[in-house]
Design a protein around this motif. Structure first.
Motif, mmCIF file in Angstrom:
data_model
loop_
_atom_site.group_PDB
_atom_site.id
_atom_site.type_symbol
_atom_site.label_atom_id
_atom_site.label_comp_id
_atom_site.label_asym_id
_atom_site.label_seq_id
_atom_site.Cartn_x
_atom_site.Cartn_y
_atom_site.Cartn_z
ATOM 1 N N ALA A 188 -8.260 2.726 -5.035
ATOM 2 C CA ALA A 188 -8.895 1.729 -5.173
ATOM 3 C C ALA A 188 -8.337 0.347 -5.376
ATOM 4 C CB ALA A 188 -8.755 2.132 -6.950
ATOM 5 N N GLY A 189 -7.471 -0.188 -4.846
ATOM 6 C CA GLY A 189 -7.018 -1.518 -4.342
ATOM 7 C C GLY A 189 -7.544 -2.451 -4.840
ATOM 8 N N GLU A 190 -7.722 -3.021 -4.620
ATOM 9 C CA GLU A 190 -8.285 -4.687 -4.699
ATOM 10 C C GLU A 190 -9.226 -4.711 -6.059
ATOM 11 O OE1 GLU A 190 -8.357 -7.325 -1.762
ATOM 12 O OE2 GLU A 190 -6.134 -7.429 -1.839
ATOM 13 N N ARG A 191 -10.257 -3.722 -5.983
ATOM 14 C CA ARG A 191 -11.461 -3.989 -6.618
ATOM 15 C C ARG A 191 -11.521 -2.957 -7.856
ATOM 16 N NH1 ARG A 191 -15.846 -4.232 -3.066
ATOM 17 N NH2 ARG A 191 -17.288 -3.733 -5.099
ATOM 18 N N VAL A 192 -10.588 -2.453 -8.048
ATOM 19 C CA VAL A 192 -10.737 -2.112 -9.448
ATOM 20 C C VAL A 192 -9.332 -2.365 -9.941
ATOM 21 C CG1 VAL A 192 -10.411 0.014 -10.541
ATOM 22 C CG2 VAL A 192 -12.259 -0.679 -8.674
ATOM 23 N N GLN A 193 -9.193 -2.547 -11.437
ATOM 24 C CA GLN A 193 -7.618 -2.694 -12.213
ATOM 25 C C GLN A 193 -7.259 -1.217 -12.736
ATOM 26 O OE1 GLN A 193 -5.549 -4.301 -12.818
ATOM 27 N NE2 GLN A 193 -4.054 -3.315 -14.130
ATOM 28 N N VAL A 194 -6.503 -0.310 -12.140
ATOM 29 C CA VAL A 194 -5.885 1.085 -12.772
ATOM 30 C C VAL A 194 -4.842 0.719 -13.238
ATOM 31 C CG1 VAL A 194 -5.298 3.163 -11.996
ATOM 32 C CG2 VAL A 194 -6.898 2.223 -10.187
ATOM 33 N N THR A 195 -4.562 1.355 -14.449
ATOM 34 C CA THR A 195 -4.199 1.306 -15.911
ATOM 35 C C THR A 195 -3.481 2.679 -16.681
ATOM 36 O OG1 THR A 195 -3.806 -0.889 -16.128
ATOM 37 C CG2 THR A 195 -2.834 1.091 -17.889
ATOM 38 N N GLY A 196 -2.420 3.159 -16.392
ATOM 39 C CA GLY A 196 -2.338 4.367 -16.931
ATOM 40 C C GLY A 196 -1.776 4.645 -18.310
ATOM 41 N N ILE A 197 -1.784 5.713 -19.049
ATOM 42 C CA ILE A 197 -1.118 4.942 -20.215
ATOM 43 C C ILE A 197 -0.198 5.818 -20.833
ATOM 44 C CG2 ILE A 197 -2.080 6.400 -22.294
ATOM 45 C CD1 ILE A 197 -5.268 5.636 -22.337
ATOM 46 N N ILE A 198 0.321 7.010 -19.969
ATOM 47 C CA ILE A 198 1.985 7.803 -19.996
ATOM 48 C C ILE A 198 2.811 6.935 -19.463
ATOM 49 C CG2 ILE A 198 2.781 9.304 -20.031
ATOM 50 C CD1 ILE A 198 -0.053 10.786 -20.441
ATOM 51 N N ASN A 210 5.974 7.213 5.867
ATOM 52 C CA ASN A 210 6.270 6.037 5.503
ATOM 53 C C ASN A 210 5.315 6.350 3.623
ATOM 54 O OD1 ASN A 210 5.054 3.636 4.411
ATOM 55 N ND2 ASN A 210 3.966 3.636 6.186
ATOM 56 N N THR A 211 7.080 6.097 2.604
ATOM 57 C CA THR A 211 6.378 5.824 1.241
ATOM 58 C C THR A 211 5.602 5.046 0.892
ATOM 59 O OG1 THR A 211 8.256 4.829 0.832
ATOM 60 C CG2 THR A 211 9.261 7.638 1.295
ATOM 61 N N ALA A 212 5.214 4.040 1.477
ATOM 62 C CA ALA A 212 4.286 2.545 0.957
ATOM 63 C C ALA A 212 3.513 3.114 0.281
ATOM 64 C CB ALA A 212 4.901 1.112 1.689
ATOM 65 N N ASN A 213 2.611 2.162 -0.360
ATOM 66 C CA ASN A 213 1.207 2.266 -0.336
ATOM 67 C C ASN A 213 0.374 1.952 0.590
ATOM 68 O OD1 ASN A 213 1.075 3.124 -3.127
ATOM 69 N ND2 ASN A 213 2.034 0.948 -3.625
ATOM 70 N N VAL A 214 -1.177 2.082 0.704
ATOM 71 C CA VAL A 214 -1.947 1.484 1.614
ATOM 72 C C VAL A 214 -2.488 0.963 1.264
ATOM 73 C CG1 VAL A 214 -2.181 4.091 2.638
ATOM 74 C CG2 VAL A 214 -3.779 2.536 1.438
ATOM 75 N N VAL A 215 -2.608 0.054 0.010
ATOM 76 C CA VAL A 215 -2.720 -1.108 -0.392
ATOM 77 C C VAL A 215 -1.936 -2.230 -1.067
ATOM 78 C CG1 VAL A 215 -5.440 -0.889 -0.261
ATOM 79 C CG2 VAL A 215 -4.221 -0.024 -2.026
ATOM 80 N N GLY A 216 -1.241 -2.834 -1.338
ATOM 81 C CA GLY A 216 -0.777 -4.044 -2.742
ATOM 82 C C GLY A 216 0.274 -5.194 -1.026
ATOM 83 N N PRO A 217 0.859 -5.082 -2.499
ATOM 84 C CA PRO A 217 2.004 -6.585 -1.254
ATOM 85 C C PRO A 217 2.827 -5.200 0.033
ATOM 86 C CG PRO A 217 2.174 -5.880 -4.342
ATOM 87 C CD PRO A 217 1.442 -5.354 -3.498
ATOM 88 N N THR A 218 2.868 -3.979 -0.574
ATOM 89 C CA THR A 218 3.936 -3.424 0.655
ATOM 90 C C THR A 218 2.922 -2.850 1.430
ATOM 91 O OG1 THR A 218 3.436 -1.260 -0.580
ATOM 92 C CG2 THR A 218 5.313 -2.017 -1.487
ATOM 93 N N ALA A 219 1.622 -2.899 1.831
ATOM 94 C CA ALA A 219 0.912 -2.796 2.846
ATOM 95 C C ALA A 219 1.384 -2.909 4.035
ATOM 96 C CB ALA A 219 -0.679 -2.411 2.198
ATOM 97 N N ASN A 220 1.546 -4.657 3.845
ATOM 98 C CA ASN A 220 1.816 -4.940 4.644
ATOM 99 C C ASN A 220 3.352 -4.828 6.099
ATOM 100 O OD1 ASN A 220 0.211 -7.043 4.580
ATOM 101 N ND2 ASN A 220 1.173 -8.221 2.981
#
Length: 357
Positions: free
Chosen positions: A65-75, A340-350
């Protein structure tokens, strides 16, 4: 006359002071003075909302989803997803969702029930597990006996099924937001490369473990699909199918089984701390360690856009699990150090090398 002149002069100064010359800064509007957190919240409110359930799913979907969508977990992390009862505030969140993605296979029944009652009519509830394997591929086992009707739902512990989840998430997000098709496709490509590296590391770790030790006795039975994929045998689970503590008779049987099979270690759960597990290990004279199936290591956010911890990810959880299993069953834990454990998007992607433009 002097008094009148003084008053006129004072009035002119007042007018000048209240005017704003072109080279002076206008006082900022309330929007401009918003804190970074407030600005982030406002930006999130303008995005499509996708609601998910357990943290590994939330993280997998966030990577697409990256920057285009707000993804929110409930549990919440560290919560038993099988028995989790949604909070009243979750109904409000679900009512705003444009898409709800769950694992399915009866994992989040109370949450799904609330989702059906709270969601807008046009909002789809998509079950990843049910669209990844067929009923003939379901596994019933110690914690999930066939007579109770609920299959083992922990597909994501198998990185190959995590790949399927990522692909399905990309399809669902593209249907929701067709304009983001290329963006989601790029994120998916990069993330699948990361998951492929994780899969290869899993296979290398298993190969390094002596064949006689490729057996798992866990507290909660969440490793069935991983074991089937990578050539392990699940020999038992400490936790009964009612998710309570085992009886004294059950404990005695497990101790006898461990002695007969000869495994060097048994594995507990971060979510289910148990003194019974320690008792069994002590009496069977084996090591004990904890693994995780739905709690990500370290502190961080399951939302890729806010996550600054490169290990607080689904891949980070699985790398940590492989390290723990290798250390306790005679394998080589160093075989996962380059994953590589980092996300492919977000702050750690750099901090990572991706092909995203």
């Amino acid at each position: 006359m002097k008094k009148i002149s003084a008053m006129v002069l004072a009035l002119s100064f007042s007018v000048v002071a209240c005017s704003t010359p072109g080279n002076q800064t206008v006082s900022p509007t309330p929007e401009a003075t918003a804190t970074p957190a407030q600005a982030r919240d406002q930006k999130a409110q303008n995005k499509l909302l996708v609601v998910t359930t357990v943290a590994p799913l939330t993280n997998i979907i966030s990577n697409i989803a990256g920057e285009r969508v707000q993804v929110t977990g409930i549990i919440p992390e560290g919560t038993d997803s099988h028995t989790f009862e949604p909070r009243p505030s979750d109904a409000d969140l679900l009512s705003k969702a444009k898409l709800i993605i769950v694992n399915g296979l009866h994992l989040e029944s109370p949450t799904e029930k609330l989702a059906k009652a709270s969601k807008p009519k046009e909002t789809n509830i998509y079950e990843l597990g049910d669209n990844t394997i067929t009923q003939s591929q379901w596994i019933y086992d110690f914690s999930f006996p066939k007579e109770k009707g609920d299959p083992n739902p922990h597909l994501w512990v198998n990185p190959k099924y995590a790949e399927a989840y990522a692909k399905l998430a990309a399809q669902q997000l593209t249907q929701l937001d067709p304009a983001g098709k290329d963006y989601y496709a790029t994120n998916l490509k990069n993330y699948l490369q990361r998951l492929d590296a994780l899969d290869k590391a899993n296979r290398a770790v298993v190969e390094s473990i002596p064949a006689k030790n490729r057996k798992l006795l866990t507290y909660h039975d969440s490793w069935a699909y991983w074991a089937r994929e990578y050539g392990f045998q699940v020999i038992g689970a400490i936790q009964p199918s009612d998710f309570k503590e085992p009886s004294a008779q059950d404990v005695a049987k497990l101790i006898t089984q461990i002695r007969q099979v000869g495994v060097p270690a048994i594995f507990g759960s971060e979510v289910y701390p148990s003194k019974v597990q320690e008792q069994i290990a002590r009496e069977a004279k084996v090591k004990t360690a904890n693994t995780a199936d739905d709690e990500l290591p370290g502190k961080g956010s399951a939302n890729a856009m806010e996550n600054t911890n490169p290990e607080h990810t689904y891949i980070g959880m699985m790398v940590n699990n492989m390290r723990i299993i290798a250390e306790n069953l005679g394998g080589n834990p160093e075989l996962v150090k380059n994953v590589n454990t980092a996300n492919v998007v977000g702050p750690t992607a750099n901090e990572t090398k991706t092909s995203q433009k």
